[in-house]
Design a protein around this motif. Sequence first.
Motif, PDB file in Angstrom:
ATOM      1  N   ARG A   2      49.755  41.265  39.376  1.00  7.63           N
ATOM      2  CA  ARG A   2      48.937  40.093  39.859  1.00  7.63           C
ATOM      3  C   ARG A   2      48.066  40.004  38.614  1.00  7.63           C
ATOM      4  O   ARG A   2      47.799  38.832  38.294  1.00  7.63           O
ATOM      5  CB  ARG A   2      48.118  40.410  41.166  1.00  7.63           C
ATOM      6  N   LEU A   3      47.590  40.804  38.039  1.00  7.85           N
ATOM      7  CA  LEU A   3      46.742  40.832  36.892  1.00  7.85           C
ATOM      8  C   LEU A   3      47.514  39.951  35.753  1.00  7.85           C
ATOM      9  O   LEU A   3      46.993  39.070  35.061  1.00  7.85           O
ATOM     10  CB  LEU A   3      46.147  42.101  36.077  1.00  7.85           C
ATOM     11  N   ALA A   4      48.979  40.311  35.524  1.00  5.01           N
ATOM     12  CA  ALA A   4      49.814  39.459  34.468  1.00  5.01           C
ATOM     13  C   ALA A   4      49.700  38.269  34.902  1.00  5.01           C
ATOM     14  O   ALA A   4      49.651  37.370  34.173  1.00  5.01           O
ATOM     15  CB  ALA A   4      50.927  40.298  34.388  1.00  5.01           C
ATOM     16  N   GLU A   5      50.009  38.134  36.110  1.00  3.93           N
ATOM     17  CA  GLU A   5      50.149  36.523  36.643  1.00  3.93           C
ATOM     18  C   GLU A   5      49.049  35.660  36.418  1.00  3.93           C
ATOM     19  O   GLU A   5      48.902  34.528  36.009  1.00  3.93           O
ATOM     20  CB  GLU A   5      50.827  36.715  38.227  1.00  3.93           C
ATOM     21  N   LEU A   6      48.003  36.284  36.776  1.00  9.31           N
ATOM     22  CA  LEU A   6      46.755  35.498  36.850  1.00  9.31           C
ATOM     23  C   LEU A   6      46.329  34.946  35.255  1.00  9.31           C
ATOM     24  O   LEU A   6      45.626  34.022  34.948  1.00  9.31           O
ATOM     25  CB  LEU A   6      45.395  36.267  37.195  1.00  9.31           C
ATOM     26  N   ALA A   7      46.767  36.216  34.438  1.00  4.54           N
ATOM     27  CA  ALA A   7      46.325  35.734  32.700  1.00  4.54           C
ATOM     28  C   ALA A   7      47.409  34.945  32.619  1.00  4.54           C
ATOM     29  O   ALA A   7      47.037  33.874  31.487  1.00  4.54           O
ATOM     30  CB  ALA A   7      46.376  37.208  32.110  1.00  4.54           C
TER      31      ALA A   7
END
Length: 374
Positions: free
Chosen positions: A270-275
Motif C-alpha cells: 500500500r505504501l508503494a501504491e500510494l507513492a
Amino acid sequence: MTRGPATPMPGPHELRRLRKAKSLTQADVAARVGVTRETVRSWETGRTTPRGSTREAYAQLLTEPAQQAVPALVGADATPHPDHPERADHPERAAEQPPEGLESALPVPSLTPTQAFDALYAFCAPALVRQTYLLTGRRELARESVEKAFQLAWHRWPEVAVDRDPAGWVRATAYEYALSPWHRMRLRHRHPEAPPAGAADRALLDVLLKLPPVYRRTLLLYDGVGLDLPETAAETEASTPAAAGRLLHAREAVAARLPELAVPQELHRRLAELASIERLRAAKPRTVRWGGERRARHWTRAAIAFTVLLIGATTLTLRTAPDHYEAPLAPGETVQGVPPRAAPGTLSQAELKLHAKLKSETVNGPERLVPEIR
C-alpha cells in the motif's frame, strides 16, 4: 517502493552461483541494486536477506537475461550507473567481465564529476521524491527537499563521491530537510495541500502524517524503502533496539486505524501504491547542479561582502580611536584652609554685580592706583 516483497529467493549458495553464472562481481551487483558490497556479501553468506524493492531488484538481476536486467533496474531511460557506464548502453558486455578475483587488476572506467552526479541523480531522484511525499504529505516540499539534498551533494561532491553509500547520503539529507520544523514558519506551508483522490489513499496518508516524524521515518525506511533494521537505525541515528521499538509502535498505530494493513507485506504494497499514484517528477540534473552552483556563488559573495565590511569597520575604528593614554583630571582639594579653585563656568549674580562695578569705575578715582611711566 514500486514492487511487492513476495518474490521467492534461493539459498545463499544458489545466489552466489547465479551471480557467477552471469559473470558479475559483488561490486557489480551492489552497484546495480543500489546497496553496498558488504550487503551483497551478507546476502550470499546467509547472514541477512534482501527486503522490499531491493529484494525485487536483486531477484530480477539474477534471473532475467542480461539484455533486460539493466533497463529494468536502472530505469526506462537506461541511465548508466556511475561505476559501470558502459553496461547500460551495451548489456551484452556483462558476459565479458572478469572473475571476482581479477576485478582489481583491470582499469576501472572513470567518469567526470558531472557525469557521475547526473547518473546518481537519475538513479535516485524519481523514487526519492515519492518517498519524501509520503514523509511530508506535500508535493512541492518533496521536490524542494530532493533538489536541496542534491544541490548540497554537488557542493560537497568530493565527499559524497567516496561515500560508501551515496544514495543513502542524499536520502538522509533530503529527509532531514523535509522534516525540519522551520517549514511551519513559511506562509505557503500553513495551508494543507489537496489530499489524494482515493479514500483509501487519503486514510493511509492521514495515518502516516499523524505519526511522530521519527516514527514515520523509521516506518518508511523499513517497510517502504526496504532497509534492514541496522541500516534503519543508523540512518535515523538511533540504536537498533530503539529503531525496533519505533517500528513496532508505528505499525501498531497504523493497524489500529487500518486493520487490513496489520500484515507488513500488505503495508509495503500500500505504501508503494500510494507513492506511485502521485505524478511527481524531479527536475533535470543540470537544473539542480546550476541551482547549487548559483547558491554557492551567492553565499561566496555574501561572505566576501561581510569580510570587506568587517575590514572597513576595523580600519575606521583604528583611525578614530585614541593612540595614547590621557589621565583624567583629579578633583580639586582643600590645601591648608584655602578653598579649591573652581572651574570656569557661569558667573553668579554677586560675581556679575562685582564685574559690572569694576568696569564702571574710572582709572583716576581715589580708590584706584594707576602706575605711571617715568
